[in-house]
Design a protein around this motif. Structure first.
Motif, PDB file in Angstrom:
ATOM      1  N   GLY A 177       5.231  -9.656  -2.845  1.00  0.00           N
ATOM      2  CA  GLY A 177       4.670  -8.390  -3.319  1.00  0.00           C
ATOM      3  C   GLY A 177       5.012  -7.212  -2.438  1.00  0.00           C
ATOM      4  N   TYR A 178       6.139  -7.299  -1.728  1.00  0.00           N
ATOM      5  CA  TYR A 178       6.511  -6.244  -0.785  1.00  0.00           C
ATOM      6  C   TYR A 178       7.196  -5.051  -1.458  1.00  0.00           C
ATOM      7  CZ  TYR A 178       5.780 -10.112   2.482  1.00  0.00           C
ATOM      8  OH  TYR A 178       5.240 -11.176   3.171  1.00  0.00           O
ATOM      9  N   LEU A 179       7.621  -5.196  -2.705  1.00  0.00           N
ATOM     10  CA  LEU A 179       8.461  -4.193  -3.346  1.00  0.00           C
ATOM     11  C   LEU A 179       7.797  -3.573  -4.572  1.00  0.00           C
ATOM     12  CD1 LEU A 179      11.767  -6.317  -3.451  1.00  0.00           C
ATOM     13  CD2 LEU A 179      10.856  -4.998  -1.520  1.00  0.00           C
ATOM     14  N   HIS A 180       8.166  -2.326  -4.827  1.00  0.00           N
ATOM     15  CA  HIS A 180       7.811  -1.674  -6.083  1.00  0.00           C
ATOM     16  C   HIS A 180       9.037  -1.497  -6.969  1.00  0.00           C
ATOM     17  CE1 HIS A 180       4.609   0.048  -3.295  1.00  0.00           C
ATOM     18  NE2 HIS A 180       3.949  -0.690  -4.163  1.00  0.00           N
ATOM     19  N   VAL A 181      10.173  -1.305  -6.338  1.00  0.00           N
ATOM     20  CA  VAL A 181      11.426  -1.085  -7.067  1.00  0.00           C
ATOM     21  C   VAL A 181      12.503  -1.970  -6.461  1.00  0.00           C
ATOM     22  CG1 VAL A 181      13.203   0.604  -7.706  1.00  0.00           C
ATOM     23  CG2 VAL A 181      10.799   1.318  -7.563  1.00  0.00           C
ATOM     24  N   LEU A 182      13.298  -2.605  -7.314  1.00  0.00           N
ATOM     25  CA  LEU A 182      14.403  -3.436  -6.847  1.00  0.00           C
ATOM     26  C   LEU A 182      15.703  -2.960  -7.476  1.00  0.00           C
ATOM     27  CD1 LEU A 182      15.581  -5.964  -5.389  1.00  0.00           C
ATOM     28  CD2 LEU A 182      15.075  -7.249  -7.493  1.00  0.00           C
ATOM     29  N   VAL A 183      16.704  -2.718  -6.633  1.00  0.00           N
ATOM     30  CA  VAL A 183      18.062  -2.424  -7.086  1.00  0.00           C
ATOM     31  C   VAL A 183      18.919  -3.616  -6.677  1.00  0.00           C
ATOM     32  CG1 VAL A 183      20.033  -0.853  -6.952  1.00  0.00           C
ATOM     33  CG2 VAL A 183      17.699   0.053  -6.766  1.00  0.00           C
ATOM     34  N   LYS A 220       0.820  -1.209   0.000  1.00  0.00           N
ATOM     35  CA  LYS A 220       0.000   0.000   0.000  1.00  0.00           C
ATOM     36  C   LYS A 220       0.858   1.265   0.000  1.00  0.00           C
ATOM     37  CE  LYS A 220      -3.887  -2.136   2.477  1.00  0.00           C
ATOM     38  NZ  LYS A 220      -4.753  -2.064   3.682  1.00  0.00           N
ATOM     39  N   HIS A 221       2.159   1.126   0.286  1.00  0.00           N
ATOM     40  CA  HIS A 221       3.042   2.280   0.258  1.00  0.00           C
ATOM     41  C   HIS A 221       3.187   2.776  -1.176  1.00  0.00           C
ATOM     42  CE1 HIS A 221       5.175   1.858   4.376  1.00  0.00           C
ATOM     43  NE2 HIS A 221       4.031   1.202   4.401  1.00  0.00           N
ATOM     44  N   LYS A 222       3.583   4.031  -1.331  1.00  0.00           N
ATOM     45  CA  LYS A 222       3.645   4.628  -2.664  1.00  0.00           C
ATOM     46  C   LYS A 222       4.788   4.053  -3.498  1.00  0.00           C
ATOM     47  CE  LYS A 222       1.617   8.911  -0.944  1.00  0.00           C
ATOM     48  NZ  LYS A 222       1.850  10.344  -0.644  1.00  0.00           N
ATOM     49  N   ARG A 223       5.973   3.931  -2.889  1.00  0.00           N
ATOM     50  CA  ARG A 223       7.113   3.409  -3.647  1.00  0.00           C
ATOM     51  C   ARG A 223       8.098   2.777  -2.668  1.00  0.00           C
ATOM     52  NH1 ARG A 223      10.125   5.795  -8.717  1.00  0.00           N
ATOM     53  NH2 ARG A 223       8.272   7.099  -8.748  1.00  0.00           N
ATOM     54  N   VAL A 224       8.082   1.458  -2.605  1.00  0.00           N
ATOM     55  CA  VAL A 224       9.008   0.715  -1.741  1.00  0.00           C
ATOM     56  C   VAL A 224      10.220   0.314  -2.574  1.00  0.00           C
ATOM     57  CG1 VAL A 224       9.338  -1.275  -0.234  1.00  0.00           C
ATOM     58  CG2 VAL A 224       7.098  -0.148  -0.350  1.00  0.00           C
ATOM     59  N   ILE A 225      11.384   0.787  -2.174  1.00  0.00           N
ATOM     60  CA  ILE A 225      12.622   0.520  -2.904  1.00  0.00           C
ATOM     61  C   ILE A 225      13.505  -0.385  -2.051  1.00  0.00           C
ATOM     62  CG2 ILE A 225      14.670   1.531  -3.978  1.00  0.00           C
ATOM     63  CD1 ILE A 225      13.093   4.175  -4.161  1.00  0.00           C
ATOM     64  N   ALA A 226      13.843  -1.546  -2.575  1.00  0.00           N
ATOM     65  CA  ALA A 226      14.760  -2.459  -1.888  1.00  0.00           C
ATOM     66  C   ALA A 226      16.096  -2.434  -2.601  1.00  0.00           C
ATOM     67  CB  ALA A 226      14.208  -3.878  -1.869  1.00  0.00           C
ATOM     68  N   VAL A 227      17.158  -2.275  -1.830  1.00  0.00           N
ATOM     69  CA  VAL A 227      18.516  -2.317  -2.360  1.00  0.00           C
ATOM     70  C   VAL A 227      19.164  -3.557  -1.756  1.00  0.00           C
ATOM     71  CG1 VAL A 227      20.681  -1.052  -2.637  1.00  0.00           C
ATOM     72  CG2 VAL A 227      18.528   0.206  -2.405  1.00  0.00           C
TER      73      VAL A 227
END
Length: 330
Positions: free
Chosen positions: A302-308, A278-285
């Motif tokens: 489904g915890y992430l929106h962006v993955l680095v 539900k967060h706007k943009r979850v970024i995992a590095v």
């Protein structure tokens, strides 16, 4: 008005000539040919499909392989964005350094004044914050920690210190969960999370514009396992019994992303990661040879929106995902 075959061929050739050779805009070409933009788009599309235009991408830096990995991960797991970093070796130290730099550049690009940023802890996140470019034109940011701190002195497991370093790069205010991340009992954990100040920080973090998290590796009883959590063997055995492969903010999950019903997970003072979608943009590095299962579990959950991540982890995650879907046992 219908267009004859010869005339249509001529118009397609003229369109691609002026578009690709002479750098005319589509608006200019449409006016020249006295057609609509929609008709011109159809002509250009037909020309490409018929082989009148051959586009060759010259990748002199050998980056295309990374873009293909990014596209595969993005499509497979429905991500908003993916950044795959090139590394010479599948070495956790080199990978951590390169991911920290890549994560910093990504945040530099998207951070704006007035944004709210939630941040967890971890070695890579700590290094990432150190690599951020100081920018005093970005003002009024709010930084919220996502979990309490550990009882040891290491900076990378003290989210309040990492948050302060982030604020110092710009200008803003921090809201800290001033509590240990792990409580002795579930009752104590619930009482701490209900304390007004801490409840406020947790609530604020849920409204963050950017949520920065690391992904912890699979817990192990082996002596080389060092997550920063300093768990006892009894706790580790309990996590392994629940098939834990990794964690976000000390919330452990299995390879399919399901949260582990372990007693330790009910004693953590942190955000509820089941609400991360539900967060706007979850970024995992995150990346490295020790985090393949953990990254896949986080993606499946489904915890992430962006993955680095790095190219070695990206390839292994995709292969492990394929094996699981096809019923193979890695």
């Amino acid at each position: 008005m219908s267009i004859g075959a010869e005339q249509r061929y001529y118009m397609k050739l003229k369109a691609v000539y002026y578009y690709y050779e002479k750098d005319y805009t589509q608006t200019e070409i449409a006016q020249m040919l006295n057609v609509s933009r929609i008709t011109l788009s159809k002509l250009l599309k037909e020309a490409r499909e018929e082989g009148m235009v051959k586009i060759e991408i010259v990748d002199y830096r050998n980056v295309r392989q990374l873009l293909e990995l990014e596209a595969q991960l993005k499509d497979r797991f429905g991500l908003l964005d993916v950044k795959v970093v090139d590394c010479l070796e599948d070495d956790r130290e080199e990978i951590s350094r390169k991911l920290a730099v890549a994560g910093a550049r990504y945040l530099d690009h998207i951070l704006r004044s007035g944004m709210r940023v939630g941040i967890a802890w971890g070695r890579t996140l700590e290094m990432m914050v150190d690599h951020l470019s100081e920018n005093r034109t970005i003002t009024g940011i709010e930084v919220d920690t996502l979990l309490g701190g550990a009882g040891t002195a290491g900076t990378n497991i003290q989210p309040n210190i990492i948050a302060q370093r982030l604020i110092e790069k710009y200008s803003g205010t921090g809201y800290i969960i001033n509590a240990p991340y792990l409580c002795q009992t579930e009752e104590l954990c619930q009482a701490i999370k209900a304390e007004p100040h801490i409840a406020d920080v947790i609530s604020r973090a849920q409204e963050a514009d950017i949520t920065l998290v690391g992904i912890g590796e699979k817990p192990e009883l082996a002596s080389g396992y060092d997550s920063g959590y300093r768990y006892t063997d009894e706790v580790l055995e309990d996590l392994l019994a629940h098939h834990a492969v990794g964690d976000i903010c000390a919330n452990f999950f299995d390879i399919y992303g399901k949260l582990c019903d372990s007693s330790v997970c009910r004693r953590v003072v942190s955000i509820d990661i089941s609400q991360l979608h539900k967060h706007k943009r979850v970024i995992a590095v995150a990346g490295g040879p020790n985090k393949v299962e953990a990254v896949l579990g986080a993606l499946n959950g489904g915890y992430l929106h962006v993955l680095v991540t790095d190219k070695f982890t990206a390839r292994q995650v995709l292969e492990l995902d394929r094996q699981l879907r096809e019923g193979e046992h890695p």
